[in-house]
Write a protein that holds these residues in place. Structure first.
Motif, PDB file in Angstrom:
ATOM      1  N   TYR A  15      24.540   2.056  63.194  1.00  0.00           N
ATOM      2  CA  TYR A  15      24.158   2.293  61.803  1.00  0.00           C
ATOM      3  C   TYR A  15      22.858   3.089  61.803  1.00  0.00           C
ATOM      4  N   LEU A  16      22.879   4.266  61.173  1.00  0.00           N
ATOM      5  CA  LEU A  16      21.697   5.124  61.173  1.00  0.00           C
ATOM      6  C   LEU A  16      20.646   4.703  60.155  1.00  0.00           C
ATOM      7  N   ASP A  17      21.056   3.973  59.151  1.00  0.00           N
ATOM      8  CA  ASP A  17      20.167   3.662  58.026  1.00  0.00           C
ATOM      9  C   ASP A  17      18.839   3.036  58.457  1.00  0.00           C
ATOM     10  N   ASN A  18      17.778   3.524  57.832  1.00  0.00           N
ATOM     11  CA  ASN A  18      16.416   3.035  58.022  1.00  0.00           C
ATOM     12  C   ASN A  18      15.891   3.197  59.440  1.00  0.00           C
ATOM     13  N   LYS A  19      16.426   4.190  60.162  1.00  0.00           N
ATOM     14  CA  LYS A  19      15.972   4.445  61.520  1.00  0.00           C
ATOM     15  C   LYS A  19      15.700   5.935  61.720  1.00  0.00           C
ATOM     16  N   HIS A  20      14.806   6.224  62.636  1.00  0.00           N
ATOM     17  CA  HIS A  20      14.524   7.595  63.052  1.00  0.00           C
ATOM     18  C   HIS A  20      14.799   7.642  64.553  1.00  0.00           C
ATOM     19  N   PHE A  21      15.844   8.366  64.935  1.00  0.00           N
ATOM     20  CA  PHE A  21      16.259   8.478  66.325  1.00  0.00           C
ATOM     21  C   PHE A  21      15.645   9.738  66.928  1.00  0.00           C
ATOM     22  N   ILE A  22      14.997   9.588  68.076  1.00  0.00           N
ATOM     23  CA  ILE A  22      14.367  10.720  68.740  1.00  0.00           C
ATOM     24  C   ILE A  22      14.856  10.761  70.184  1.00  0.00           C
ATOM     25  N   GLY A  23      15.477  11.889  70.571  1.00  0.00           N
ATOM     26  CA  GLY A  23      15.920  12.082  71.941  1.00  0.00           C
ATOM     27  C   GLY A  23      17.035  11.149  72.378  1.00  0.00           C
ATOM     28  N   CYS A  24      17.849  10.684  71.452  1.00  0.00           N
ATOM     29  CA  CYS A  24      18.935   9.751  71.774  1.00  0.00           C
ATOM     30  C   CYS A  24      20.235  10.515  72.012  1.00  0.00           C
TER      31      CYS A  24
END
Length: 78
Positions: A15-24
């Protein structure tokens, strides 16, 4: 917003909501989006599909948030 750094997701429901993905990296994942409260930077997507909540699916801007290679793998969820 929660930060997720350099994590490899394989065959997972994410679930992407409320997250900041960096380099994943996302490989063969099912990625759920139920709001526009997410971000990603320098991430890769291979063999994954996106499931968009109906309210998000109707927004024109959502397509600009997704990687161009994944736009054919979008499924609307109820």
């Amino acid at each position: 917003m929660e930060y997720v750094l350099n994590k490899a997701f394989n065959n997972e429901v994410v679930y992407l909501d409320n997250k900041h993905f960096i380099g994943c990296s996302f490989t063969d994942c099912t990625i759920h989006i139920t709001s526009l409260q997410f971000n990603y930077d320098r991430c890769t997507f291979k063999g994954s599909k996106f499931k968009l909540a109906r309210k998000v699916f109707m927004l024109q801007n959502v397509y600009s948030l997704l990687p161009s290679s994944m736009k054919s793998h979008i499924v609307m969820q109820g």
